[in-house]
Design an enzyme around this catalytic site. Structure first.
Site, PDB file in Angstrom:
ATOM      1  N   SER A   1      15.780   2.827  19.129  1.00  0.00           N
ATOM      2  CA  SER A   1      15.534   4.137  18.526  1.00  0.00           C
ATOM      3  C   SER A   1      16.815   4.975  18.491  1.00  0.00           C
ATOM      4  O   SER A   1      16.777   6.149  18.149  1.00  0.00           O
ATOM      5  CB  SER A   1      14.424   4.869  19.296  1.00  0.00           C
ATOM      6  OG  SER A   1      14.731   4.961  20.672  1.00  0.00           O
TER       7      SER A   1
ATOM      8  N   HIS B   1       9.087   1.475  20.730  1.00  0.00           N
ATOM      9  CA  HIS B   1       8.236   0.635  21.586  1.00  0.00           C
ATOM     10  C   HIS B   1       7.052  -0.028  20.890  1.00  0.00           C
ATOM     11  O   HIS B   1       6.642  -1.115  21.289  1.00  0.00           O
ATOM     12  CB  HIS B   1       7.697   1.456  22.755  1.00  0.00           C
ATOM     13  CG  HIS B   1       8.762   1.904  23.711  1.00  0.00           C
ATOM     14  ND1 HIS B   1       9.599   1.023  24.358  1.00  0.00           N
ATOM     15  CD2 HIS B   1       9.144   3.139  24.123  1.00  0.00           C
ATOM     16  CE1 HIS B   1      10.429   1.696  25.140  1.00  0.00           C
ATOM     17  NE2 HIS B   1      10.179   2.987  25.004  1.00  0.00           N
TER      18      HIS B   1
ATOM     19  N   HIS C   1      11.013   7.906  19.195  1.00  0.00           N
ATOM     20  CA  HIS C   1      11.379   6.919  20.220  1.00  0.00           C
ATOM     21  C   HIS C   1      10.179   6.043  20.588  1.00  0.00           C
ATOM     22  O   HIS C   1      10.283   4.816  20.627  1.00  0.00           O
ATOM     23  CB  HIS C   1      11.927   7.612  21.469  1.00  0.00           C
ATOM     24  CG  HIS C   1      12.002   6.703  22.652  1.00  0.00           C
ATOM     25  ND1 HIS C   1      12.990   5.753  22.787  1.00  0.00           N
ATOM     26  CD2 HIS C   1      11.191   6.566  23.731  1.00  0.00           C
ATOM     27  CE1 HIS C   1      12.779   5.064  23.905  1.00  0.00           C
ATOM     28  NE2 HIS C   1      11.704   5.538  24.501  1.00  0.00           N
TER      29      HIS C   1
HETATM   30 FE   LIG Z   1      10.857   4.659  26.165  1.00  0.00          FE
END
Ligand SMILES: [Fe+2]
Length: 261
Positions: free
Chosen positions: A185, A126, A121
């Site tokens: 994600s 990110h 994730h």
């Molecule tokens: Fe996050």
């Protein structure tokens, strides 16, 4: 803080983090599947970041590899943290341009559903956009504001973070795209968020702060930026004045059923 059953891996004396073959295989499954899905669905700035990061497919990357790319673009770094960290630590890290990454990966049994942010994730969701100066600037500003904020103000800031960095959509010349890492994600939410099923609203930071959310369901509502640069502009607005306004106005009624006890 909630309990976690995951344990973040510690580096060896050389700073290298060892993962098992099963863990590398989970990464491989996730990365291969999701790289296909984000094409034509993620915004261009995210896809540019994916290209720059050149993530390995066959193994979990080391944080140093990610840092090399981030430091050369926006000056950000990733920081190794245990599975769950307090809000205070989270804001301290962001305020110093370090994005927290817990060095564990979900089990094969939890491939599609995980409430705890794992390394897939954080890195896949990110890090691509942390190569983008607009997104990087907003995230940094957010960290500095959060660090100085009270407990009550932080709750409103957290909703803004949720509706942007985690679950934001953006309009682009090629159509509506995803930039939120929580969506990018998740294979299910990547498809769902752009479908007709959820509600889409034009981005309004005040409304974001007033919108309750649940972390364990597909989001019923997404906020859509007019362009990604809006995040940079937001970073130079008086966000704490918006927080004060949102505190005055209060929360909207939730668009989701209450969590079953
Ligand atoms: Fe996050």
């Amino acid at each position: 803080m909630k309990q976690t059953h995951y344990v973040a891996r510690e580096p060896d004396e050389q700073g290298f983090i060892h993962y098992t073959d099963t863990e590398h295989a989970v990464w491989n499954t996730l990365v291969t599947r999701q790289l296909k899905l984000v094409q034509g669905r993620a915004c261009q700035e995210y896809l540019d970041g994916i290209e720059q990061l050149a993530l390995p497919h066959d193994r979990i990357p080391q944080l140093a590899e990610i840092n090399q790319v981030l430091s050369g673009t926006t000056g950000w770094q990733v920081a190794r943290v245990p599975a769950l960290i307090p809000f205070q630590t989270f804001f301290e890290l962001l305020a110093s341009k370090r994005f927290p990454v817990a060095t564990f990966i979900r089990t094969p049994e939890e491939l599609d559903y995980l409430q705890e942010p794992d390394i897939f994730h954080e890195i896949f969701g990110h890090c691509p956009l942390l190569t983008n100066p607009w997104f990087a600037e907003f995230t940094h500003t957010y960290g500095k504001l959060g660090l100085a904020a009270s407990k009550e103000q932080r709750v409103f800031l957290a909703r803004l973070y949720w509706m942007t960095i985690e679950f934001g959509l953006v309009d682009t010349p090629r159509g509506r795209r995803i930039y939120g890492g929580g969506i990018l994600s998740s294979p299910k939410e990547t498809l769902y968020s752009l479908s007709d099923a959820p509600e889409h609203q034009a981005f309004d930071p005040l409304e974001c702060m007033r919108t309750p959310y649940r972390i364990d369901i597909l989001q019923p509502l997404y906020f859509v930026l007019p362009e990604l640069k809006r995040l940079f502009d937001l970073a130079h607005q008086d966000i704490m004045a918006l927080v004060a306004h949102a505190q005055q106005l209060g929360l909207h009624a939730p668009k989701f059923p209450p969590k079953a006890a």
